[in-house]
Design a protein around this motif. Structure first.
Motif, PDB file in Angstrom:
ATOM      1  N   SER A   1       0.837  -1.202   0.000  1.00  0.00           N
ATOM      2  CA  SER A   1       0.000   0.000   0.000  1.00  0.00           C
ATOM      3  C   SER A   1       0.871   1.250   0.000  1.00  0.00           C
ATOM      4  N   ALA A   2       0.354   2.297  -0.560  1.00  0.00           N
ATOM      5  CA  ALA A   2       1.033   3.594  -0.567  1.00  0.00           C
ATOM      6  C   ALA A   2       0.776   4.312   0.753  1.00  0.00           C
TER       7      ALA A   2
ATOM      8  N   CYS B   1      -3.794   3.562  -0.246  1.00  0.00           N
ATOM      9  CA  CYS B   1      -4.269   2.990  -1.500  1.00  0.00           C
ATOM     10  C   CYS B   1      -3.239   2.010  -2.061  1.00  0.00           C
TER      11      CYS B   1
ATOM     12  N   ASP C   1      -0.421   0.387  -3.995  1.00  0.00           N
ATOM     13  CA  ASP C   1       0.773   0.866  -4.680  1.00  0.00           C
ATOM     14  C   ASP C   1       1.173  -0.098  -5.783  1.00  0.00           C
ATOM     15  N   HIS C   2       1.360  -1.381  -5.412  1.00  0.00           N
ATOM     16  CA  HIS C   2       1.652  -2.402  -6.424  1.00  0.00           C
ATOM     17  C   HIS C   2       1.403  -3.780  -5.818  1.00  0.00           C
TER      18      HIS C   2
END
Length: 420
Positions: A164-165, A169, A171-172
């Motif tokens: 998560s970022a 949210c 991220d990858h």
């Protein structure tokens, strides 16, 4: 039957091999006051299963169990109660890596142990809360460690791993096919893993969890990854304890011994029970007088059978049953796992009324209560019939009850008399 038994064909050409079992966790994710390694599964602490898995393998010379200081006496009592051998208890550190390092020191540092053990060529590291490790995977990681310096069991990832970022949210995500879950057991050349621990930083010791990473980072040793089996999972949450208990019950329910005497009615019911049960469980049939201490029965004991059915046409054959209990105790079978003993009473009288009186029921309950202390679960089962045409139907009903009792192994039902 060894519950965690595996193939004994491939033994590592290495001597000696030792095992270190970190067992110092607090069990926060499990919940409750008792650390998970000391939680009872079928009446026995989880750590005892892991110790037994190592102990039964002859080529493992020493087993080091690392526990927190406050649990040392608890671990001592477990070793004494269950008769574990080749086990040394070591005081753990405040983290997993520090505990493992303490376990390794008993082979290398005189000031750390009053009883310096022979340094092994290869050391196994395995979690005390992974009770179902088999000899086959232990042998594979040991042989791979001898060749590559380090080895560890792996399993496919079940879920995709994502990152998560900062805003929470996505991220990858990682390509699941490229990655594996690191499991236990792991094995190392002792000098390699000990050097890695000597060189690693306090940050590694306090925040790291992966032993294979230490060998790579500090000794440039790339571990051989060995595909493990599905039963290498770790008991982490309360639901895992229930799953472990279910697996153990299933393993205990693979074989039953039906004991009869030479009387025609008893032998007939024994045969019909054999035929009715054999599609669900392996059945050993023995026709003996218990007082003769039959060698066939002794062989069954040595084969680790945990379920016995005694068929008798006497009112209550407590004396003969006590002889079987004595034989079971001498075999040490009930020491590690609960044994199910089902007393099947035949009533072929013309009187169709209930044939067992209160005095007899009380006697059965008292007997069951006493032997329950020895980890033997006694249940009563009445097969009552006067028409031989109905015998098969009654036996089939009895077989269904027998399988339910064997699979459930409910200690609360001991001493009860069920009617087929």
């Amino acid at each position: 039957m060894e519950l965690s038994g595996g193939s004994r064909d491939a033994r590592p050409a290495v001597t000696p091999v030792a095992a270190v079992l970190p067992a110092g966790g607090s069990g926060e994710r499990l919940g409750g006051a008792t650390p998970k390694q000391f939680c009872a599964v079928q009446g026995r602490p989880l750590v005892s299963y892991a110790v037994r898995a190592m102990e039964r393998i002859s080529w493992i010379s020493d087993i080091i169990v690392v526990v927190s200081p406050e649990n040392i006496e608890t671990m001592k009592s477990i070793i004494e109660k269950y008769g574990h051998k080749r086990v040394m208890i070591v005081k753990g550190g405040i983290t997993r890596h520090r505990s493992i390092f303490n376990g390794l020191k008993v082979f290398a540092e005189n000031e750390f142990s009053n009883h310096l053990l022979q340094k092994p060529e290869v050391v196994i590291i395995h979690d005390a809360v992974r009770p179902f490790v088999e000899e086959d995977i232990l042998s594979k990681v040991v042989m791979a460690a001898k060749e590559h310096g380090a080895a560890g069991a792996i399993r496919p990832l079940v879920s995709t791993v994502i990152a998560s970022a900062a805003d929470g949210c996505l991220d990858h995500s990682l390509e699941r096919a490229r990655y594996r879950a690191s499991e236990m057991p792991q094995a190392f050349l002792f000098d390699t893993i000990y050097e890695a621990y000597q060189q690693c930083t306090d940050y590694d010791l306090d925040y790291g969890t992966e032993c294979l990473h230490l060998a790579l980072k500090y000794c440039n040793t790339s571990a051989k990854l060995v595909e493990g089996t599905a039963d290498l999972w770790k008991v982490t949450y309360k639901r895992d304890l229930y799953a472990a208990e279910s697996i153990i019950k299933d393993n205990l329910s693979q074989q039953v011994c039906v004991i009869t005497n030479v009387k025609e009615a008893v032998a007939q019911v024994g045969f019909l029970l054999h035929e009715s049960l054999k599609s669900q469980i392996k059945v050993e049939a023995v026709s003996i007088s218990l007082s003769k201490n039959d060698s066939h029965l002794q062989n069954i004991f040595s084969g680790q059978c945990y379920n016995f059915i005694c068929v008798n046409d006497r009112k209550y054959a407590i004396q003969e049953t006590q002889q079987l209990v004595d034989m079971l105790e001498k075999s040490s079978i009930p020491l590690l796992y609960p044994v199910v003993l089902i007393l099947v009473h035949l009533d072929i009288s013309e009187n169709i009324s209930f044939s067992i009186g209160m005095e007899e029921l009380t006697r059965i309950k008292k007997f069951a209560r006493e032997v329950k202390k020895k980890n033997i679960l006694v249940y009563g089962l009445l097969i009552q019939y006067k028409d031989h045409l109905l015998l098969q139907e009654r036996v089939n009903s009895a077989a269904a009850l027998i399988m339910a009792l064997i699979k459930d192994r409910n200690p609360e039902l001991t001493g009860q008399l069920l009617v087929a």
